[in-house]
Scaffold this active site. Structure first.
Site, short mmCIF file in Angstrom:
data_model
loop_
_atom_site.label_atom_id
_atom_site.label_comp_id
_atom_site.label_asym_id
_atom_site.label_seq_id
_atom_site.Cartn_x
_atom_site.Cartn_y
_atom_site.Cartn_z
N SER A 145 40.56 46.76 33.51
CA SER A 145 39.74 46.01 32.54
C SER A 145 38.85 46.99 31.78
CB SER A 145 38.83 45.01 33.26
OG SER A 145 39.57 44.12 34.04
N GLU A 183 33.26 48.31 30.68
CA GLU A 183 33.27 48.60 32.12
C GLU A 183 33.62 50.07 32.35
OE1 GLU A 183 35.76 46.23 35.11
OE2 GLU A 183 36.45 48.27 35.46
N ARG A 210 30.40 44.70 39.28
CA ARG A 210 30.82 45.98 38.65
C ARG A 210 29.60 46.88 38.39
NH1 ARG A 210 34.77 43.73 39.89
NH2 ARG A 210 36.78 43.62 38.85
P1 FAD Z 1 37.05 57.97 38.25
O1 FAD Z 1 37.68 57.36 37.04
O2 FAD Z 1 37.52 59.32 38.64
O3 FAD Z 1 35.46 58.00 38.06
C1 FAD Z 1 34.75 56.84 37.65
C2 FAD Z 1 33.27 57.17 37.58
O4 FAD Z 1 32.77 57.47 38.88
C3 FAD Z 1 32.96 58.40 36.74
O5 FAD Z 1 31.73 58.17 36.07
C4 FAD Z 1 32.83 59.53 37.76
O6 FAD Z 1 31.98 60.57 37.32
C5 FAD Z 1 32.23 58.79 38.95
N1 FAD Z 1 32.67 59.35 40.25
C6 FAD Z 1 33.95 59.60 40.66
N2 FAD Z 1 33.94 60.08 41.92
C7 FAD Z 1 32.65 60.14 42.31
C8 FAD Z 1 31.99 60.58 43.50
N3 FAD Z 1 32.66 61.04 44.57
N4 FAD Z 1 30.64 60.52 43.53
C9 FAD Z 1 29.93 60.04 42.49
N5 FAD Z 1 30.49 59.64 41.34
C10 FAD Z 1 31.84 59.68 41.25
N6 FAD Z 1 38.50 48.13 39.29
C11 FAD Z 1 38.06 47.02 39.96
O7 FAD Z 1 36.88 46.94 40.31
N7 FAD Z 1 38.90 46.00 40.26
C12 FAD Z 1 40.22 46.02 39.92
O8 FAD Z 1 40.96 45.08 40.20
C13 FAD Z 1 40.71 47.17 39.22
N8 FAD Z 1 42.00 47.22 38.83
C14 FAD Z 1 42.45 48.31 38.15
C15 FAD Z 1 43.80 48.35 37.74
C16 FAD Z 1 44.30 49.43 37.05
C17 FAD Z 1 45.75 49.44 36.63
C18 FAD Z 1 43.44 50.52 36.74
C19 FAD Z 1 43.99 51.73 36.02
C20 FAD Z 1 42.11 50.50 37.12
C21 FAD Z 1 41.59 49.39 37.82
N9 FAD Z 1 40.24 49.32 38.21
C22 FAD Z 1 39.80 48.22 38.92
C23 FAD Z 1 39.29 50.40 37.83
C24 FAD Z 1 39.29 51.61 38.81
O9 FAD Z 1 40.47 51.65 39.57
C25 FAD Z 1 38.09 51.61 39.75
O10 FAD Z 1 36.90 51.59 39.00
C26 FAD Z 1 38.07 52.81 40.68
O11 FAD Z 1 37.07 52.67 41.66
C27 FAD Z 1 37.85 54.14 39.94
O12 FAD Z 1 38.04 55.18 40.89
P2 FAD Z 1 38.40 56.66 40.42
O13 FAD Z 1 38.33 57.52 41.65
O14 FAD Z 1 39.67 56.68 39.69
O15 FAD Z 1 37.17 56.95 39.46
N1 EPU Z 2 43.27 34.69 30.54
C1 EPU Z 2 43.44 34.28 29.24
N2 EPU Z 2 44.34 34.96 28.48
C2 EPU Z 2 45.07 35.98 28.96
C3 EPU Z 2 44.88 36.41 30.29
C4 EPU Z 2 43.96 35.74 31.08
O1 EPU Z 2 42.83 33.34 28.78
O2 EPU Z 2 45.87 36.53 28.20
C5 EPU Z 2 42.34 33.96 31.39
C6 EPU Z 2 43.11 33.37 32.58
O3 EPU Z 2 43.44 32.05 32.29
C7 EPU Z 2 42.18 33.46 33.73
C8 EPU Z 2 41.06 34.35 33.25
O4 EPU Z 2 41.37 34.80 31.95
O5 EPU Z 2 41.68 32.21 34.07
C9 EPU Z 2 40.80 35.52 34.17
O6 EPU Z 2 41.97 36.36 34.20
P1 EPU Z 2 42.37 37.20 35.50
O7 EPU Z 2 42.47 36.29 36.68
O8 EPU Z 2 43.56 38.01 35.14
O9 EPU Z 2 41.15 38.13 35.80
P2 EPU Z 2 40.10 38.87 34.87
O10 EPU Z 2 38.81 38.12 34.94
O11 EPU Z 2 40.65 39.12 33.53
C10 EPU Z 2 39.10 40.27 36.79
C11 EPU Z 2 38.70 41.70 37.01
C12 EPU Z 2 39.90 42.52 37.44
C13 EPU Z 2 40.45 41.93 38.74
C14 EPU Z 2 40.85 40.48 38.48
C15 EPU Z 2 41.30 39.78 39.75
C16 EPU Z 2 36.80 42.16 35.61
C17 EPU Z 2 36.28 42.86 34.42
N3 EPU Z 2 38.12 42.26 35.82
O12 EPU Z 2 39.96 40.24 35.67
O13 EPU Z 2 39.44 43.85 37.71
O14 EPU Z 2 41.57 42.64 39.20
O15 EPU Z 2 39.72 39.75 37.97
O16 EPU Z 2 40.20 39.52 40.56
O17 EPU Z 2 36.04 41.55 36.35
C18 EPU Z 2 39.04 45.95 36.66
O18 EPU Z 2 37.83 45.78 36.89
O19 EPU Z 2 39.46 46.99 36.12
C19 EPU Z 2 39.99 44.89 36.99
C20 EPU Z 2 41.29 44.97 36.69
#
Ligand code: FAD
Ligand code: EPU
Length: 337
Positions: free
Chosen positions: A238, A333, A164
Site C-alpha cells: 500500500s 505510508e 501503521r
Molecule cells: P525497509 O523498506 O528496508 O525500511 C523501511 C523503513 O524502516 C526505512 O525508513 C528504514 O530506514 C527503516 N528500517 C529498516 N530496518 C530498520 C532497523 N533495523 N532499524 C530501524 N529502522 C529500520 N506492510 C504491512 O504493514 N502490511 C501488509 O500487509 C504489507 N503488505 C505488503 C505487500 C507487498 C507486496 C509489499 C512490497 C510490501 C508490503 N508491506 C506491508 C510493506 C512492508 O513489507 C513492511 O512495511 C515491512 O515491514 C518493511 O520491511 P523492510 O525490512 O523491507 O523495510
Molecule cells: N476496494 C475497492 N476497490 C478496489 C480494491 C479494494 O473499493 O479496487 C475496497 C474493498 O472492497 C475492500 C477495501 O477496499 O472492502 C479494503 O481493501 P483490502 O481488503 O484489499 O485492504 P486495504 O485496506 O486496501 C489493508 C492494508 C494492507 C493489508 C490489507 C489486509 C493499509 C494501508 N493497507 O489494505 O497492508 O495487507 O489491508 O489486511 O492499511 C501495506 O500496508 O502495505 C498493506 C498491503
C-alpha cells in the site's frame, strides 16, 4: 568490514528503482551492525538503515552510506505453559520467521503471513494485515542509539504503536537501529478469523477445524490474488494509509457518496483508500512506467524502468484528485527517501 562504493540499490528495494548510493555496507551480525554504525560516524554521513527495502521509495541517489541489516537468528528466550517468548534478529526475513513460528504451532503471527521485509523492521510501521497488528504480540526490542552510541531496550508502552505507526516513524525516525525484536506467542493459539474473507477461504480449503498453519495458508492465498509480486512487478505494498476520520466527517461524506467503503476504528472511521482512488478513475492507470495496480489501486507499481520521482509524482496527482473529489487527505505510508 567491507564498504563498497557507488552501488546500485536496484536489487535492494522492491520497487526496483535504480538509484545509487555513495557507500554501501552490509552487517551480518548484531555486533557488526553496531561496529559499522560507530565507525561510519562523521565520515560517511548521512546514514540510511535498510532492511528488505519493501517500504521505501528512492527518489534520488543517496549521498551517504546505506547500512543493510542482515543479522540472522531466532531464539526462544523464555516459556511457560501458555506462552513462548521468541527473539528474532533484525535481519531475519519476516515471513521466514512467521513460517518458523507457525511450524511450531505457536499462535499470534499467522495473519501476518506473506508480508515482505525484515523482522527488525516490523515495529517501524507496526505491520498489520487481516485483523492483526505486530503490536498484538510484541514484547520488547533492543536498538542501538546513533546519538548516544548505546544499546537500549524498548518495551511496548514506549513504542507508541498505532495504525501503521510507531515512535520509530515519528520523533525517533532515523535515530535508532533496531537490533532484535521479541514476541510473546501462544502455545494454545486463539485464531483471528473474522477479518475479510479468511473464513470463506478456509471453507474452500476444506481442512475442518483450522490450525495456525491453515490460517497462514489462507492468508497467503488471499494475498497472492490481490497484491502484485515484487519479483514480477515492482511495488512497496500500500502506498498510502487508509484515512481515519471523525464520525461527523464520515456522515457528511456518506450523504454525498452512499457507496463509500468504511470500517469502524475505535471511536473513529477508517475509509478504504482503495475505493477513494478507484472512484477517482485511477485503478489500472499508467503514466509512463509508473502505474496504479489493476486489482488493488492502493498499490503503486513500477512497470519497468520508472524512476522514484515518477512514482512520487503519480502519488501526488492521486492525492490531489482524492482531495478535490472527497475533501480527504491521503497520507503516504511508504518511506520516501
Ligand atoms: P525497509 O523498506 O528496508 O525500511 C523501511 C523503513 O524502516 C526505512 O525508513 C528504514 O530506514 C527503516 N528500517 C529498516 N530496518 C530498520 C532497523 N533495523 N532499524 C530501524 N529502522 C529500520 N506492510 C504491512 O504493514 N502490511 C501488509 O500487509 C504489507 N503488505 C505488503 C505487500 C507487498 C507486496 C509489499 C512490497 C510490501 C508490503 N508491506 C506491508 C510493506 C512492508 O513489507 C513492511 O512495511 C515491512 O515491514 C518493511 O520491511 P523492510 O525490512 O523491507 O523495510
Ligand atoms: N476496494 C475497492 N476497490 C478496489 C480494491 C479494494 O473499493 O479496487 C475496497 C474493498 O472492497 C475492500 C477495501 O477496499 O472492502 C479494503 O481493501 P483490502 O481488503 O484489499 O485492504 P486495504 O485496506 O486496501 C489493508 C492494508 C494492507 C493489508 C490489507 C489486509 C493499509 C494501508 N493497507 O489494505 O497492508 O495487507 O489491508 O489486511 O492499511 C501495506 O500496508 O502495505 C498493506 C498491503
Amino acid at each position: 568490514m567491507q564498504i563498497r562504493e557507488n552501488v546500485s540499490l536496484k536489487p535492494y528495494n522492491t520497487f526496483g528503482i535504480d538509484a545509487r548510493t555513495r557507500f554501501f555496507a552490509e552487517a551480518m551480525t548484531e555486533e557488526a551492525v553496531i561496529s559499522i554504525a560507530e565507525s561510519l560516524e562523521e565520515v560517511h554521513h548521512p546514514l540510511l538503515i535498510l532492511g528488505g527495502g519493501s517500504n521505501i521509495l528512492l527518489t534520488k541517489d543517496f549521498q551517504g552510506t546505506v547500512l543493510r541489516v542482515s543479522a540472522k537468528g531466532i531464539r526462544v528466550i523464555r516459556e511457560n505453559e501458555e506462552n513462548v517468548w521468541v527473539k528474532a534478529s533484525a535481519g531475519e526475513n519476516w515471513d521466514d520467521f512467521v513460517s518458523y513460528c507457525v511450524a511450531q504451532g505457536w499462535g499470534g503471527l499467522e495473519n501476518l503471513s506473506g508480508i515482505p521485509g525484515n523482522a527488525g523492521t516490523s515495529p517501524v510501521q507496526n505491520i498489520g494485515a487481516y485483523g492483526v497488528e505486530m503490536s498484538d504480540t510484541f514484547d520488547m526490542l533492543e536498538a542501538f542509539d546513533l546519538e548516544t552510541k548505546e544499546r537500549r531496550t524498548f518495551l511496548k508502552s514506549e513504542c507508541r504503536f498505532g495504525y501503521r505507526e510507531s515512535i520509530f516513524k515519528l520523533q525517533f525516525k532515523g535515530r535508532y537501529i533496531i537490533l532484535n525484536v521479541t514476541f510473546c506467542l501462544r502455545k494454545k493459539p486463539l485464531l483471528c478469523l473474522d477479518y475479510g474473507n479468511i473464513r470463506a477461504e478456509l471453507e474452500r480449503m476444506k481442512r475442518g477445524v483450522p490450525r495456525v498453519a491453515d490460517v497462514r495458508e489462507a492468508v497467503c492465498r488471499i494475498r497472492s490474488r490481490k497484491l502484485p509480486d515484487p519479483v514480477v512487478t515492482g511495488n512497496a505494498g500500500s502506498f498510502f494509509k487508509n484515512p481515519v476520520i471523525l464520525p461527523e466527517e464520515f456522515e457528511r461524506l456518506k450523504g454525498t457518496f452512499p457507496g463509500i467503503i468504511s470500517f469502524p476504528q475505535e471511536n473513529k472511521i477508517k475509509l478504504a483508500a482503495a475505493w477513494l482512488i478507484e472512484q477517482c478513475g485511477w485503478k489500472g492507470k499508467r503514466k509512463g512506467e509508473a502505474g496504479v495496480h489493476s486489482v488493488q489501486p492502493l498499490v503503486l507499481v513500477n512497470h519497468g524502468n520508472a524512476t522514484g520521482k515518477e512514482i512520487l509524482e503519480l502519488s501526488e496527482e492521486i492525492k490531489r484528485s482524492v482531495q478535490d473529489k472527497f475533501g480527504v487527505t491521503l497520507e503516504t505510508e511508504v518511506n520516501v527517501i
